[in-house]
Scaffold this motif. Structure first.
Motif, PDB file in Angstrom:
ATOM      1  N   ILE A 476      47.653 -14.705  14.679  1.00 14.12           N
ATOM      2  CA  ILE A 476      47.276 -16.493  15.288  1.00 14.12           C
ATOM      3  C   ILE A 476      48.446 -16.530  16.531  1.00 14.12           C
ATOM      4  O   ILE A 476      47.963 -17.377  17.556  1.00 14.12           O
ATOM      5  N   ALA A 477      49.124 -15.920  15.601  1.00 12.26           N
ATOM      6  CA  ALA A 477      50.802 -15.530  17.362  1.00 12.26           C
ATOM      7  C   ALA A 477      50.039 -15.206  18.496  1.00 12.26           C
ATOM      8  O   ALA A 477      50.031 -15.799  20.055  1.00 12.26           O
ATOM      9  N   GLN A 478      49.216 -14.044  18.491  1.00 10.48           N
ATOM     10  CA  GLN A 478      48.303 -13.201  19.824  1.00 10.48           C
ATOM     11  C   GLN A 478      47.969 -13.646  20.477  1.00 10.48           C
ATOM     12  O   GLN A 478      47.368 -14.380  21.214  1.00 10.48           O
ATOM     13  N   ALA A 479      46.578 -14.730  19.955  1.00 12.98           N
ATOM     14  CA  ALA A 479      45.921 -15.382  19.537  1.00 12.98           C
ATOM     15  C   ALA A 479      45.642 -16.624  20.434  1.00 12.98           C
ATOM     16  O   ALA A 479      45.164 -16.601  21.648  1.00 12.98           O
ATOM     17  N   LYS A 480      46.311 -17.581  19.983  1.00 11.05           N
ATOM     18  CA  LYS A 480      46.699 -19.218  20.040  1.00 11.05           C
ATOM     19  C   LYS A 480      47.242 -18.958  21.468  1.00 11.05           C
ATOM     20  O   LYS A 480      46.374 -19.776  21.880  1.00 11.05           O
ATOM     21  N   ALA A 496      38.795 -14.254  17.119  1.00  7.05           N
ATOM     22  CA  ALA A 496      40.446 -13.423  15.758  1.00  7.05           C
ATOM     23  C   ALA A 496      41.026 -14.249  15.477  1.00  7.05           C
ATOM     24  O   ALA A 496      41.408 -14.483  14.365  1.00  7.05           O
ATOM     25  N   PHE A 497      41.581 -15.764  16.124  1.00  8.29           N
ATOM     26  CA  PHE A 497      41.874 -17.342  15.400  1.00  8.29           C
ATOM     27  C   PHE A 497      41.201 -17.662  14.689  1.00  8.29           C
ATOM     28  O   PHE A 497      41.623 -17.721  13.524  1.00  8.29           O
ATOM     29  N   LYS A 498      40.065 -17.828  14.646  1.00  7.14           N
ATOM     30  CA  LYS A 498      39.097 -18.577  13.907  1.00  7.14           C
ATOM     31  C   LYS A 498      38.718 -17.146  11.561  1.00  7.14           C
ATOM     32  O   LYS A 498      39.311 -17.658  11.314  1.00  7.14           O
ATOM     33  N   GLY A 533      39.542  -4.731   6.606  1.00  7.89           N
ATOM     34  CA  GLY A 533      39.548  -3.858   7.131  1.00  7.89           C
ATOM     35  C   GLY A 533      38.889  -4.483   9.251  1.00  7.89           C
ATOM     36  O   GLY A 533      39.357  -4.755  10.012  1.00  7.89           O
ATOM     37  N   TYR A 534      37.564  -5.473   8.864  1.00  8.74           N
ATOM     38  CA  TYR A 534      37.034  -5.884  10.363  1.00  8.74           C
ATOM     39  C   TYR A 534      38.095  -6.190  10.848  1.00  8.74           C
ATOM     40  O   TYR A 534      38.327  -7.194  12.278  1.00  8.74           O
ATOM     41  N   ALA A 535      38.458  -7.750  10.063  1.00  8.19           N
ATOM     42  CA  ALA A 535      39.737  -8.578  11.302  1.00  8.19           C
ATOM     43  C   ALA A 535      40.866  -8.076  11.641  1.00  8.19           C
ATOM     44  O   ALA A 535      40.876  -7.977  12.523  1.00  8.19           O
TER      45      ALA A 535
END
Length: 606
Positions: A476-480, A496-498, A533-535
């Motif tokens: 979340i911190a990276q995507a936000k 990614a956030f979702k 793994g996908y996430a």
């Protein structure tokens, strides 16, 4: 056969631009010599060794295989000479202490070496690779006398080592170990029993082989709490370090395997062999598994290696082989047919291989930094630091090992598919990659075992979901900051956030359901692991895309093509591979009744 070329540009991208390994090494107690110039020299030297020495032996080693006669194993032609060159180059002791002849560089550098070696020739790499677990165990739990006796020749590579765990009746359940250890009254023990699936248990590459063996004392409690650990050398070692008489441990057979045929997988028979206890009585399993996280990451490298090698084999074939015209119109006007690479479905296969290899490499290189910090805790005698990073690494381990090996196997099969019928023919080397890759999902714990470890132990029992919360918070911190960005970066950040939010909620739902139905854990764990793994790979693809996008924005022509390809591969991952997680989400939330309702007697062939 594929002509292996070390992917140094991508390796340097991760080390220098994504993960800032220079700053990381500056904080490590054993990394004084890990300067950028030294790291680059190691990468270049290893690449040359792998491309020129190991890769040419990959196909011939598979075709010849190992031979066995009267307890003696002979490796394929060229392996002895390659191993001698490996030892002369000082490659074995990269990450081990200088006091034992090593270079005392960070563990992550050894992993970078292992990736290149494993991609070039996985069978060869297993011989020195199995020594690492032996060395790590002796280094952490051995007495000073044991370290002084065994570590120098193991670190140099003059001797090799094994880990003798399982037995015919055991499999993964090591609580069933029956090998006996009887005290002789002089500080030594008589070790008697049979061990199976012992990689590099016997061979002709080194003058001595040091076995680390699990066995039971006469008064040991039952189960896993009654297992001790012993050093059992092939040749006994005299007080002056010279080799003495042959110990009564011998290979009874080598396995006839589907793949990695140039690696000797042995049945080892111990007939009152002389053994020396290492660690405390009845605590052998605890000692054995101290470095299991790093061993399993080493197996995850196999998934990366076979995805990379299969891609390197499939790509030039797709560019050269011609078949039909592309559906969107003529592409190669000078030829009656277009190259395979112009067909969208072939590009789907190639991009899957590339996305998996580069995504897996990023995941593993990040975990390698955690492993460095864990080892630093051991070196500093800082138990709290060791436990912190061992726990963090423990969360990554089942995902890396389970997910990446499954994806590596898929990519190996894809490589055959690109070749069509030619992929099924041995001379091209593509079917060998698929056969070699198959074992990766089985040893060091099958994918099912990794899935149970992730969901059952790491998520539910040990952390009650805390490990998922911490990692998804990183996502979340990276995507936000990029949620409102336009173009591909904004789209990838939102996806990614979702997934991060969804992963949290899925974990909570599984935890609540498991409280009422214990079968939920086993029923859902495989899909949970694959979803994870996908996430996780999506998180690391976004990390790479952000760096590539920033570099492109700053201009510069030298690496523009590299950064564009990186962004385009990231887009493919988010568009075509990450959506697979939805199927795993639906499956893991399905009721257990469809799995458990059938009576045992109804499972039949009729």
């Amino acid at each position: 056969m594929p002509q292996y070329k070390a992917p140094l540009r991508d390796v340097r991208f991760l080390l220098n631009e994504v993960f800032d390994y220079s700053a990381h090494y500056a904080q490590q107690p054993n990394a004084e010599d890990a300067t950028p110039d030294m790291v680059d020299a190691i990468l270049e030297g290893c690449a040359t060794f792998c491309e020129e020495v190991l890769a040419p032996l990959n196909l011939s080693g598979d075709q010849e295989g190992c031979t066995f006669k009267d307890g003696v194993v002979t490796t394929p032609k060229g392996f002895k000479e390659a191993y001698a060159e490996y030892v002369a180059g000082g490659w074995q002791g990269i990450s081990h202490p200088k006091q034992y002849g090593g270079q005392e560089l960070p563990m992550s550098l050894n992993l970078l070496k292992s990736e290149m070696m494993g991609t070039a020739n996985w069978s060869f790499t297993m011989y020195p690779g199995l020594s690492l677990g032996c060395m790590n165990t002796i280094f952490q739990f051995g007495s000073d006398a044991q370290k002084n006796t065994y570590m120098p020749p193991l670190v140099s590579g003059e001797w090799t080592g094994t880990m003798c765990l399982t037995e015919p009746q055991c499999g993964t359940d090591l609580g069933q170990v029956k090998t006996k250890a009887e005290p002789k009254g002089d500080g030594t023990y008589k070790i008697t029993g049979t061990k199976i699936f012992i990689s590099a248990g016997e061979h002709d590459l080194s003058e001595n082989i040091i076995h680390i063996v699990l066995a039971r004392l006469p008064d040991a409690p039952k189960g896993t709490r009654g297992i001790s650990l012993f050093i059992v050398p092939k040749f006994l070692v005299n007080a002056d370090g010279s080799l003495g008489e042959r110990n009564t441990v011998k290979a009874g057979a080598i396995e006839h395997k589907m793949g990695i045929r140039a690696s000797a997988t042995c049945v080892m028979n111990f007939d009152e062999a002389v053994g020396y206890m290492i660690a405390e009585p009845n605590k052998g399993l605890e000692a054995m598994f101290t470095f299991m996280n790093t061993a399993r990451i080493g197996t995850a490298v196999q998934g990366l290696a076979h995805a990379e090698l299969s891609y390197q084999g499939a790509l030039p074939y797709a560019k050269e082989r011609r078949s039909m015209r592309a559906l969107s119109g003529k592409k190669d006007a000078d030829h009656p047919n277009d190259a395979l690479i112009w067909h969208a479905d072939v590009r789907r296969m190639l991009l899957t291989q590339r996305a998996v290899a580069e995504g897996a490499r990023a995941m593993i290189y990040h975990a390698a930094k955690l492993a460095d910090n864990m080892v630093a805790g051991v070196a500093e005698g800082n138990k709290a630091k060791y436990e912190e990073f061992d726990d963090r690494l423990g969360f990554y381990t089942p995902i890396l090992k389970g997910f990446i090996t499954e994806m590596g196997l898929e990519c190996a099969n894809i490589g055959m598919q690109v070749f069509g019928g030619h992929g099924y023919i041995k001379e091209h080397g593509m079917e060998q990659i698929a056969r070699d890759a198959r074992i990766s999902t089985l040893y060091e714990g099958t994918t099912g075992i990794q899935a149970l470890d992730l969901l059952g132990r790491k998520v539910l029992l040990q952390t009650r979901g805390k490990c998922i919360k911490e990692f998804t918070n990183e996502m979340i911190a990276q995507a936000k900051p990029h949620l409102l960005d336009g173009g591909p970066i904004g789209k990838m950040a939102r996806l990614a956030f979702k997934r991060a939010i969804q992963w949290k909620m899925l974990t909570l739902r599984i935890m609540l359901r498991a409280a009422k139905d214990r079968d939920v854990v086993s029923a859902a764990c495989n899909d949970y692991l694959m979803y994870s793994g996908y996430a996780m790979m999506g998180h690391f693809w976004l990390k790479q895309a952000l760096v590539a996008n920033e570099k492109l924005a700053k201009g510069g022509k030298d690496s523009a093509d590299f950064y564009k390809a990186k962004l385009q591969t990231a887009e493919f991952y988010f568009d075509r591979l990450l959506p697979r997680a939805d199927g795993h989400k639906k499956a893991m939330l399905s009721p257990t009744s469809s799995l458990m309702q059938m009576d045992k007697e109804h499972f039949s062939f009729v």
